[in-house]
Design a protein around this motif. Structure first.
Motif, PDB file in Angstrom:
ATOM      1  N   ARG A 160       0.805  -1.221   0.000  1.00  0.00           N
ATOM      2  CA  ARG A 160       0.000   0.000   0.000  1.00  0.00           C
ATOM      3  C   ARG A 160       0.837   1.270   0.000  1.00  0.00           C
ATOM      4  NH1 ARG A 160      -4.428  -1.165   4.444  1.00  0.00           N
ATOM      5  NH2 ARG A 160      -2.656  -2.289   5.306  1.00  0.00           N
ATOM      6  N   ILE A 161       2.118   1.135   0.316  1.00  0.00           N
ATOM      7  CA  ILE A 161       2.964   2.329   0.322  1.00  0.00           C
ATOM      8  C   ILE A 161       3.631   2.528  -1.048  1.00  0.00           C
ATOM      9  CG2 ILE A 161       4.994   3.422   1.406  1.00  0.00           C
ATOM     10  CD1 ILE A 161       4.008   1.883   3.999  1.00  0.00           C
ATOM     11  N   THR A 162       4.234   1.456  -1.561  1.00  0.00           N
ATOM     12  CA  THR A 162       4.957   1.607  -2.839  1.00  0.00           C
ATOM     13  C   THR A 162       4.072   1.275  -4.040  1.00  0.00           C
ATOM     14  OG1 THR A 162       5.679  -0.681  -2.828  1.00  0.00           O
ATOM     15  CG2 THR A 162       7.083   0.905  -1.669  1.00  0.00           C
ATOM     16  N   CYS A 163       2.896   0.687  -3.793  1.00  0.00           N
ATOM     17  CA  CYS A 163       1.992   0.231  -4.853  1.00  0.00           C
ATOM     18  C   CYS A 163       2.588  -0.877  -5.710  1.00  0.00           C
ATOM     19  CB  CYS A 163       1.507   1.379  -5.751  1.00  0.00           C
ATOM     20  SG  CYS A 163       0.366   2.455  -4.884  1.00  0.00           S
ATOM     21  N   ALA A 164       3.684  -1.465  -5.252  1.00  0.00           N
ATOM     22  CA  ALA A 164       4.295  -2.555  -6.008  1.00  0.00           C
ATOM     23  C   ALA A 164       3.495  -3.838  -5.782  1.00  0.00           C
ATOM     24  CB  ALA A 164       5.731  -2.756  -5.560  1.00  0.00           C
ATOM     25  N   ALA A 165       3.337  -4.606  -6.838  1.00  0.00           N
ATOM     26  CA  ALA A 165       2.638  -5.884  -6.712  1.00  0.00           C
ATOM     27  C   ALA A 165       3.537  -6.861  -5.983  1.00  0.00           C
ATOM     28  CB  ALA A 165       2.282  -6.418  -8.085  1.00  0.00           C
ATOM     29  N   ASN A 166       2.921  -7.666  -5.146  1.00  0.00           N
ATOM     30  CA  ASN A 166       3.695  -8.611  -4.353  1.00  0.00           C
ATOM     31  C   ASN A 166       3.001  -9.968  -4.412  1.00  0.00           C
ATOM     32  OD1 ASN A 166       5.330  -9.839  -2.409  1.00  0.00           O
ATOM     33  ND2 ASN A 166       4.136  -8.994  -0.702  1.00  0.00           N
ATOM     34  N   PRO A 167       3.133 -10.644  -5.559  1.00  0.00           N
ATOM     35  CA  PRO A 167       2.407 -11.913  -5.696  1.00  0.00           C
ATOM     36  C   PRO A 167       2.985 -12.970  -4.765  1.00  0.00           C
ATOM     37  CG  PRO A 167       3.859 -11.578  -7.570  1.00  0.00           C
ATOM     38  CD  PRO A 167       3.980 -10.359  -6.715  1.00  0.00           C
ATOM     39  N   ARG A 168       2.087 -13.673  -4.075  1.00  0.00           N
ATOM     40  CA  ARG A 168       2.535 -14.702  -3.143  1.00  0.00           C
ATOM     41  C   ARG A 168       1.722 -15.953  -3.348  1.00  0.00           C
ATOM     42  NH1 ARG A 168       2.155 -12.087   2.655  1.00  0.00           N
ATOM     43  NH2 ARG A 168       0.105 -11.608   1.801  1.00  0.00           N
ATOM     44  N   GLN A 169       2.352 -17.077  -3.102  1.00  0.00           N
ATOM     45  CA  GLN A 169       1.630 -18.340  -3.152  1.00  0.00           C
ATOM     46  C   GLN A 169       1.330 -18.780  -1.733  1.00  0.00           C
ATOM     47  OE1 GLN A 169       2.703 -21.430  -5.982  1.00  0.00           O
ATOM     48  NE2 GLN A 169       4.474 -20.187  -6.529  1.00  0.00           N
ATOM     49  N   ILE A 170       0.055 -18.938  -1.443  1.00  0.00           N
ATOM     50  CA  ILE A 170      -0.347 -19.298  -0.092  1.00  0.00           C
ATOM     51  C   ILE A 170      -0.950 -20.705  -0.091  1.00  0.00           C
ATOM     52  CG2 ILE A 170      -1.799 -18.667   1.886  1.00  0.00           C
ATOM     53  CD1 ILE A 170      -1.708 -15.774   0.906  1.00  0.00           C
ATOM     54  N   GLU A 171      -0.373 -21.545   0.748  1.00  0.00           N
ATOM     55  CA  GLU A 171      -0.909 -22.911   0.881  1.00  0.00           C
ATOM     56  C   GLU A 171      -2.095 -22.877   1.836  1.00  0.00           C
ATOM     57  OE1 GLU A 171       1.529 -25.724   3.028  1.00  0.00           O
ATOM     58  OE2 GLU A 171       0.794 -27.386   1.793  1.00  0.00           O
ATOM     59  N   ARG A 172      -3.132 -23.629   1.542  1.00  0.00           N
ATOM     60  CA  ARG A 172      -4.284 -23.648   2.438  1.00  0.00           C
ATOM     61  C   ARG A 172      -5.005 -24.991   2.401  1.00  0.00           C
ATOM     62  NH1 ARG A 172      -8.592 -19.557  -0.496  1.00  0.00           N
ATOM     63  NH2 ARG A 172      -9.342 -21.039  -2.042  1.00  0.00           N
ATOM     64  N   VAL A 173      -5.737 -25.244   3.452  1.00  0.00           N
ATOM     65  CA  VAL A 173      -6.605 -26.422   3.500  1.00  0.00           C
ATOM     66  C   VAL A 173      -7.875 -26.038   2.740  1.00  0.00           C
ATOM     67  CG1 VAL A 173      -7.916 -27.956   5.007  1.00  0.00           C
ATOM     68  CG2 VAL A 173      -5.661 -27.130   5.727  1.00  0.00           C
ATOM     69  N   PRO A 174      -8.306 -26.842   1.771  1.00  0.00           N
ATOM     70  CA  PRO A 174      -9.436 -26.429   0.931  1.00  0.00           C
ATOM     71  C   PRO A 174     -10.764 -26.348   1.681  1.00  0.00           C
ATOM     72  CG  PRO A 174      -8.237 -28.242  -0.077  1.00  0.00           C
ATOM     73  CD  PRO A 174      -7.738 -28.127   1.328  1.00  0.00           C
ATOM     74  N   ARG A 175     -11.636 -25.553   1.118  1.00  0.00           N
ATOM     75  CA  ARG A 175     -13.016 -25.431   1.578  1.00  0.00           C
ATOM     76  C   ARG A 175     -13.660 -26.809   1.671  1.00  0.00           C
ATOM     77  NH1 ARG A 175     -17.845 -24.661  -1.443  1.00  0.00           N
ATOM     78  NH2 ARG A 175     -16.718 -24.866  -3.389  1.00  0.00           N
ATOM     79  N   GLY A 176     -14.453 -27.025   2.697  1.00  0.00           N
ATOM     80  CA  GLY A 176     -15.160 -28.307   2.849  1.00  0.00           C
ATOM     81  C   GLY A 176     -14.453 -29.275   3.795  1.00  0.00           C
ATOM     82  N   ALA A 177     -13.162 -29.038   4.046  1.00  0.00           N
ATOM     83  CA  ALA A 177     -12.429 -29.944   4.941  1.00  0.00           C
ATOM     84  C   ALA A 177     -13.005 -29.863   6.356  1.00  0.00           C
ATOM     85  CB  ALA A 177     -10.953 -29.578   4.955  1.00  0.00           C
ATOM     86  N   GLN A 178     -12.993 -30.979   7.054  1.00  0.00           N
ATOM     87  CA  GLN A 178     -13.472 -31.011   8.439  1.00  0.00           C
ATOM     88  C   GLN A 178     -12.382 -31.526   9.380  1.00  0.00           C
ATOM     89  OE1 GLN A 178     -17.195 -33.093   8.873  1.00  0.00           O
ATOM     90  NE2 GLN A 178     -18.360 -31.320   8.157  1.00  0.00           N
ATOM     91  N   PHE A 179     -12.282 -30.852  10.517  1.00  0.00           N
ATOM     92  CA  PHE A 179     -11.341 -31.251  11.563  1.00  0.00           C
ATOM     93  C   PHE A 179     -12.138 -31.647  12.798  1.00  0.00           C
ATOM     94  CE2 PHE A 179      -9.070 -28.307   8.876  1.00  0.00           C
ATOM     95  CZ  PHE A 179      -7.760 -28.758   8.854  1.00  0.00           C
ATOM     96  N   HIS A 180     -11.718 -32.710  13.455  1.00  0.00           N
ATOM     97  CA  HIS A 180     -12.374 -33.074  14.719  1.00  0.00           C
ATOM     98  C   HIS A 180     -11.736 -32.267  15.845  1.00  0.00           C
ATOM     99  CE1 HIS A 180     -14.587 -35.468  17.583  1.00  0.00           C
ATOM    100  NE2 HIS A 180     -13.498 -35.462  18.323  1.00  0.00           N
ATOM    101  N   PHE A 181     -12.567 -31.591  16.643  1.00  0.00           N
ATOM    102  CA  PHE A 181     -12.004 -30.814  17.751  1.00  0.00           C
ATOM    103  C   PHE A 181     -12.524 -31.337  19.084  1.00  0.00           C
ATOM    104  CE2 PHE A 181     -15.291 -28.160  19.695  1.00  0.00           C
ATOM    105  CZ  PHE A 181     -16.324 -28.257  18.785  1.00  0.00           C
ATOM    106  N   GLN A 182     -11.759 -31.081  20.123  1.00  0.00           N
ATOM    107  CA  GLN A 182     -12.203 -31.415  21.478  1.00  0.00           C
ATOM    108  C   GLN A 182     -11.713 -30.342  22.446  1.00  0.00           C
ATOM    109  OE1 GLN A 182     -10.323 -34.323  24.167  1.00  0.00           O
ATOM    110  NE2 GLN A 182     -12.236 -35.460  24.127  1.00  0.00           N
TER     111      GLN A 182
END
Ligand SMILES: [Zn+2]
Length: 279
Positions: A160-182
């Motif tokens: 937001r300061i330099t307006c330079a693009a900063n493309p990044r690759q972000i790893e994520r757990v896909p939508r729909g995944a379920q985790f068991h919690f306790q």
């Protein structure tokens, strides 16, 4: 419910269910960049199984910060932000007072700090690491993303300061995944029955606030929207551990809203109490 009075340990309330990802979930690992494929932000994985998971500390930290702000909004004098902490380069303000009438300190505990809090207060709430369900593991392993149980998304962040693009690759757990919690809520106070209703309500309020917030990173980009499904609650009294009493179980309706769950669970707990134990 037996064992509610006169003991320093009365029982444990187990709150379990699934955390369903409604959007991609990124809970970052301390390793910044992967050697393979140039992914910039990796998800945290179990070092043994290599599966992505939700650390209990992440879930608990998020619940705490949401509930601290909620309580502060209701009672600013009582729920003041007392402690300042640096997390990375962000300054975080925490509430800690150590009062037994304080629902935040009862649930999340307090560590002694000279001049602020004079005694330690153990956390009544434990939050376990949440693991992918077998069904989710199966589904995600059939996905052809090139990554084990995850996907990688390009995000083009603008500086937001330099307006330079900063493309990044972000790893994520896909939508729909379920985790068991306790989560484990410990009942050990002599006056437990009075606090228990407030504490249990508070836990479910935290889950509600979290559903309207986000878990992990990049929430403002839509990451980390979750919901809590398939909720079940177990009460294990002191006598249960001695083999004298059965575990008591309560299960939510499949689509029961969290708000109703909180009421239903607290009235179920009251119904388990012996008449002389009722507050
Ligand atoms: Zn407090």
């Amino acid at each position: 419910m037996t064992g509610m009075k006169g003991n320093s340990f009365a029982g444990k309330l187990l709150i379990e269910g699934e955390i369903e990802c409604l959007t991609g979930l990124h809970i970052g690992s301390s390793r910044e960049t992967s050697d393979i494929g140039g992914v910039d932000l990796l998800v945290i994985r179990d070092p043994v199984t290599r599966e992505p998971y939700i650390p209990g500390s992440s879930l608990k930290g998020k619940l705490r910060s949401l509930l601290e702000r909620y309580r502060h909004a209701l009672e600013p004098e009582k729920y003041r932000f007392i402690r300042k902490m640096k997390v990375g380069d962000v300054e975080v303000h925490l509430h800690e007072c150590g009062e037994k009438t304080c629902v935040i300190c009862r649930l999340f505990g307090v560590s002694r700090t000279k001049g602020i809090v004079e005694t330690n207060l153990p956390a009544a709430l434990y939050v376990r690491d949440a693991r992918l369900t077998n069904a989710s593991k199966q589904k995600l392993s059939e996905m052809e993303s090139g990554y084990y149980l995850t996907e990688v998304k390009f995000e083009n962040a603008l500086d937001r300061i330099t307006c330079a693009a900063n493309p990044r690759q972000i790893e994520r757990v896909p939508r729909g995944a379920q985790f068991h919690f306790q989560m484990v809520y410990n009942v050990w106070e002599k006056t437990a029955s009075a606090n228990m209703e407030e504490d249990v309500n508070e836990i479910f309020t935290g889950l509600q606030l979290l559903e309207d917030d986000y878990l992990g990173g990049h929430g403002s980009r839509g990451y980390g929207q979750v919901r809590f499904v398939n909720l079940h609650v177990y009460w294990r009294s002191l006598e249960y551990y001695q083999g004298k009493e059965e575990e008591q179980a309560w299960r939510a309706e499949p689509e029961q809203p969290l708000k109703d769950v909180a009421c239903a669970v607290t009235s179920w707990l009251t119904s388990l109490q012996r008449p002389e134990e009722r507050a």
